[in-house]
Design a protein around this motif. Structure first.
Motif, PDB file in Angstrom:
ATOM      1  N   MET A   1     -15.367 -31.593 -33.331  1.00 53.82           N
ATOM      2  CA  MET A   1     -15.042 -32.778 -33.775  1.00 53.82           C
ATOM      3  C   MET A   1     -15.646 -33.454 -35.091  1.00 53.82           C
ATOM      4  N   GLN A   2     -14.917 -33.984 -36.193  1.00 53.06           N
ATOM      5  CA  GLN A   2     -15.616 -34.498 -37.262  1.00 53.06           C
ATOM      6  C   GLN A   2     -15.737 -36.263 -37.014  1.00 53.06           C
ATOM      7  N   TYR A   3     -16.664 -36.522 -37.533  1.00 52.89           N
ATOM      8  CA  TYR A   3     -16.976 -38.050 -37.383  1.00 52.89           C
ATOM      9  C   TYR A   3     -17.150 -38.885 -38.646  1.00 52.89           C
ATOM     10  N   ARG A   4     -16.799 -40.013 -38.885  1.00 53.77           N
ATOM     11  CA  ARG A   4     -16.628 -41.063 -39.835  1.00 53.77           C
ATOM     12  C   ARG A   4     -17.472 -42.177 -39.751  1.00 53.77           C
ATOM     13  N   GLN A   5     -18.253 -42.870 -40.517  1.00 54.98           N
ATOM     14  CA  GLN A   5     -18.907 -44.037 -40.367  1.00 54.98           C
ATOM     15  C   GLN A   5     -17.804 -45.180 -40.537  1.00 54.98           C
ATOM     16  N   LEU A   6     -18.118 -46.001 -39.542  1.00 57.67           N
ATOM     17  CA  LEU A   6     -17.300 -47.344 -39.537  1.00 57.67           C
ATOM     18  C   LEU A   6     -18.052 -48.318 -40.658  1.00 57.67           C
ATOM     19  N   GLY A   7     -17.009 -48.271 -41.744  1.00 56.61           N
ATOM     20  CA  GLY A   7     -17.598 -49.061 -42.758  1.00 56.61           C
ATOM     21  C   GLY A   7     -19.079 -48.880 -43.016  1.00 56.61           C
ATOM     22  N   THR A   8     -19.606 -50.085 -43.242  1.00 54.40           N
ATOM     23  CA  THR A   8     -21.105 -50.018 -43.622  1.00 54.40           C
ATOM     24  C   THR A   8     -21.992 -50.392 -42.383  1.00 54.40           C
ATOM     25  N   THR A 265       3.517 -34.039 -33.845  1.00 50.75           N
ATOM     26  CA  THR A 265       2.584 -35.103 -33.425  1.00 50.75           C
ATOM     27  C   THR A 265       1.269 -34.818 -34.369  1.00 50.75           C
ATOM     28  N   ARG A 266       0.793 -33.507 -34.472  1.00 50.79           N
ATOM     29  CA  ARG A 266      -0.325 -33.116 -35.027  1.00 50.79           C
ATOM     30  C   ARG A 266      -0.337 -33.285 -36.598  1.00 50.79           C
ATOM     31  N   GLY A 267       1.039 -33.131 -36.965  1.00 53.76           N
ATOM     32  CA  GLY A 267       1.368 -33.267 -38.676  1.00 53.76           C
ATOM     33  C   GLY A 267       1.173 -34.856 -38.841  1.00 53.76           C
ATOM     34  N   ALA A 268       1.833 -35.715 -38.041  1.00 49.66           N
ATOM     35  CA  ALA A 268       1.733 -37.166 -38.128  1.00 49.66           C
ATOM     36  C   ALA A 268       0.265 -37.702 -38.098  1.00 49.66           C
ATOM     37  N   LEU A 269      -0.384 -37.124 -37.232  1.00 48.48           N
ATOM     38  CA  LEU A 269      -1.840 -37.726 -37.142  1.00 48.48           C
ATOM     39  C   LEU A 269      -2.879 -37.087 -38.235  1.00 48.48           C
ATOM     40  N   LYS A 270      -2.394 -35.710 -38.744  1.00 47.91           N
ATOM     41  CA  LYS A 270      -3.451 -35.178 -39.893  1.00 47.91           C
ATOM     42  C   LYS A 270      -2.947 -35.918 -41.167  1.00 47.91           C
ATOM     43  N   LEU A 295      -5.782 -34.034 -30.131  1.00 45.71           N
ATOM     44  CA  LEU A 295      -7.221 -33.652 -30.469  1.00 45.71           C
ATOM     45  C   LEU A 295      -6.757 -32.416 -31.780  1.00 45.71           C
ATOM     46  N   GLN A 296      -5.734 -31.357 -31.597  1.00 47.83           N
ATOM     47  CA  GLN A 296      -5.537 -30.383 -32.363  1.00 47.83           C
ATOM     48  C   GLN A 296      -5.092 -30.863 -33.899  1.00 47.83           C
ATOM     49  N   ALA A 297      -4.875 -32.309 -33.959  1.00 56.52           N
ATOM     50  CA  ALA A 297      -4.439 -32.531 -35.415  1.00 56.52           C
ATOM     51  C   ALA A 297      -5.579 -32.272 -36.372  1.00 56.52           C
ATOM     52  N   GLU A 298      -6.951 -32.216 -35.894  1.00 56.15           N
ATOM     53  CA  GLU A 298      -8.044 -32.373 -36.820  1.00 56.15           C
ATOM     54  C   GLU A 298      -7.978 -30.997 -37.250  1.00 56.15           C
ATOM     55  N   GLU A 299      -7.865 -29.737 -36.493  1.00 58.71           N
ATOM     56  CA  GLU A 299      -7.601 -28.519 -37.300  1.00 58.71           C
ATOM     57  C   GLU A 299      -6.586 -28.180 -38.068  1.00 58.71           C
ATOM     58  N   SER A 300      -5.420 -29.022 -38.047  1.00 59.37           N
ATOM     59  CA  SER A 300      -4.163 -28.686 -38.675  1.00 59.37           C
ATOM     60  C   SER A 300      -4.240 -28.406 -40.101  1.00 59.37           C
ATOM     61  N   ALA A 301      -3.235 -27.821 -40.679  1.00 57.77           N
ATOM     62  CA  ALA A 301      -3.243 -27.437 -42.092  1.00 57.77           C
ATOM     63  C   ALA A 301      -3.170 -28.875 -42.836  1.00 57.77           C
ATOM     64  N   SER A 302      -3.892 -28.843 -44.015  1.00 59.14           N
ATOM     65  CA  SER A 302      -3.696 -29.986 -44.688  1.00 59.14           C
ATOM     66  C   SER A 302      -2.571 -29.993 -45.486  1.00 59.14           C
ATOM     67  N   TYR A 303      -2.264 -31.377 -46.034  1.00 61.12           N
ATOM     68  CA  TYR A 303      -0.810 -31.534 -47.030  1.00 61.12           C
ATOM     69  C   TYR A 303      -1.487 -31.131 -48.306  1.00 61.12           C
ATOM     70  N   THR A 304      -0.299 -30.659 -48.945  1.00 61.78           N
ATOM     71  CA  THR A 304      -0.577 -30.224 -50.404  1.00 61.78           C
ATOM     72  C   THR A 304      -0.155 -31.573 -51.067  1.00 61.78           C
ATOM     73  N   GLU A 305      -0.476 -31.852 -52.362  1.00 64.24           N
ATOM     74  CA  GLU A 305      -0.121 -32.868 -53.100  1.00 64.24           C
ATOM     75  C   GLU A 305       1.273 -33.156 -53.281  1.00 64.24           C
ATOM     76  N   GLU A 306       1.869 -32.018 -53.336  1.00 63.71           N
ATOM     77  CA  GLU A 306       3.549 -31.888 -53.451  1.00 63.71           C
ATOM     78  C   GLU A 306       4.139 -32.640 -51.969  1.00 63.71           C
ATOM     79  N   GLU A 307       3.655 -32.190 -50.892  1.00 63.32           N
ATOM     80  CA  GLU A 307       4.091 -32.646 -49.798  1.00 63.32           C
ATOM     81  C   GLU A 307       3.820 -34.407 -49.359  1.00 63.32           C
ATOM     82  N   MET A 308       2.642 -34.588 -49.999  1.00 65.89           N
ATOM     83  CA  MET A 308       2.083 -35.916 -49.891  1.00 65.89           C
ATOM     84  C   MET A 308       3.063 -36.984 -50.720  1.00 65.89           C
TER      85      MET A 308
END
Length: 327
Positions: A1-8, A265-270, A295-308
């Protein structure tokens, strides 16, 4: 699991966290045993943050969280919300007496002495513009009843008003592939000001899972039945404001996001997690299987710039013209 800081703030939260509206009610039948299993599985995977509200099942979600997190109060962070148990349009609803009472009731149900994040629960814009409620929250924070406070908003304009308040440390917004407007101004400004972003309705009430057909039906007590046109609360909370049949049609055109990611589902969350302005995504759940898929969205393939770019174009051309309500 990756973690991110909630703002400051000093809160580091799991980038995939969970909302608890569905296990409380207004999403059809509920099962407390299954809900507790889902909460336990999430925590086993490293989830350390859950979002709830005093009106979810009339306090039921908070009570379930108390049972699930007993003995882990220091490691598992909880955000709750208030105001919708009263008349949200009446300024008196936001008095110190009322807010304090709602907070004490939430703390009692949660079995805690302090809440990590307390959020105003989608108040009307005039309440935010008046600003008196923020003074109440400042006082409760100074007393140590809450660590931080924020606002759950319905519109970009409401979010921008909140960013003018110096002690708002988090915004909760509707943000998903069908609901991209916050990207234009709100999310960049929040990041600049060190305000955390919690993204709700990430799957557009299930549309972005790809599991619905135009013939799908929902229980009488499910908001996907009774709030399709905003009859009970903001229409954006249900199918991200899209007419159901149109949403199903659009979801069919998005089946490709599952490729290399295991499921829509995983693609939408990713897709949400690809935006670094976002602190965490808070999908709901009613079963252990749904928790696992999310939960498995975290390990899903990233989107390419073209896909975004492709998804942005689809939103602008095919989705935006059909979204109902001001957002």
């Amino acid at each position: 699991m990756q973690y991110r800081q909630l703002g400051t703030t000093d809160l580091n939260v799991s980038e995939i966290s969970f909302g608890t509206w569905a296990i409380g009610g207004a999403w059809g039948s509920t099962n407390d045993t299954e809900a507790l299993k889902g909460l336990e599985r999430a925590m086993e995977a490293g989830v350390n943050f859950f979002d709830t509200a005093d009106v979810y099942g009339g306090g039921r979600s908070e009570e379930l969280l108390a049972r699930a997190t007993k003995g882990r109060e220091k490691e598992i962070h909880i955000a709750s919300k208030f105001c919708r148990a009263g008349d949200i349009h009446d300024p008196a609803t936001y008095s110190e007496e009322n807010v304090r009472a709602w907070l004490e009731n939430s703390l009692r149900r949660l079995g805690r002495e302090q809440l990590d994040l307390y959020q105003i629960h989608c108040p009307p814009q005039h309440i935010l513009e008046d600003g008196q409620v923020f003074h109440v929250l400042d006082k409760l924070q100074q007393e140590g009843k809450i660590r931080y406070y924020g606002v759950s908003v319905e519109t970009v304009e409401e979010g921008l008003i909140c960013l003018d308040q110096p002690n708002v440390r988090a915004l909760q917004v509707i943000f998903n592939i069908f609901r991209q407007k916050p990207l234009e101004e709100l999310l960049p400004k929040a990041k600049q000001q060190g305000v955390g972003i919690l993204t709700r309705v990430p799957l557009a009430s299930g549309l972005l899972t790809g599991k619905f057909t135009t013939g799908s039906t929902f229980a009488e007590d499910d908001h996907r039945n009774f709030n399709r046109e905003g009859q009970a609360f903001n229409v954006g909370e249900t199918f991200a404001g899209l007419p159901f049949e149109k949403g199903v049609e659009l979801s069919r055109s998005l089946e490709w996001i599952a490729k290399g990611r295991g499921s829509m589902t995983r693609g939408a969350l990713k897709w949400i997690l690809e935006h670094d302005e976002v602190t965490c995504v808070i999908p709901g759940f009613k079963s252990v299987e749904q928790v696992e898929d999310n939960l498995q969205a975290e390990e899903s393939a990233s989107y390419t710039e073209e896909e975004m770019h492709k998804l942005r174009r689809m939103y602008e051309e095919d989705v935006l013209p059909f979204i109902q309500g001001h957002y």
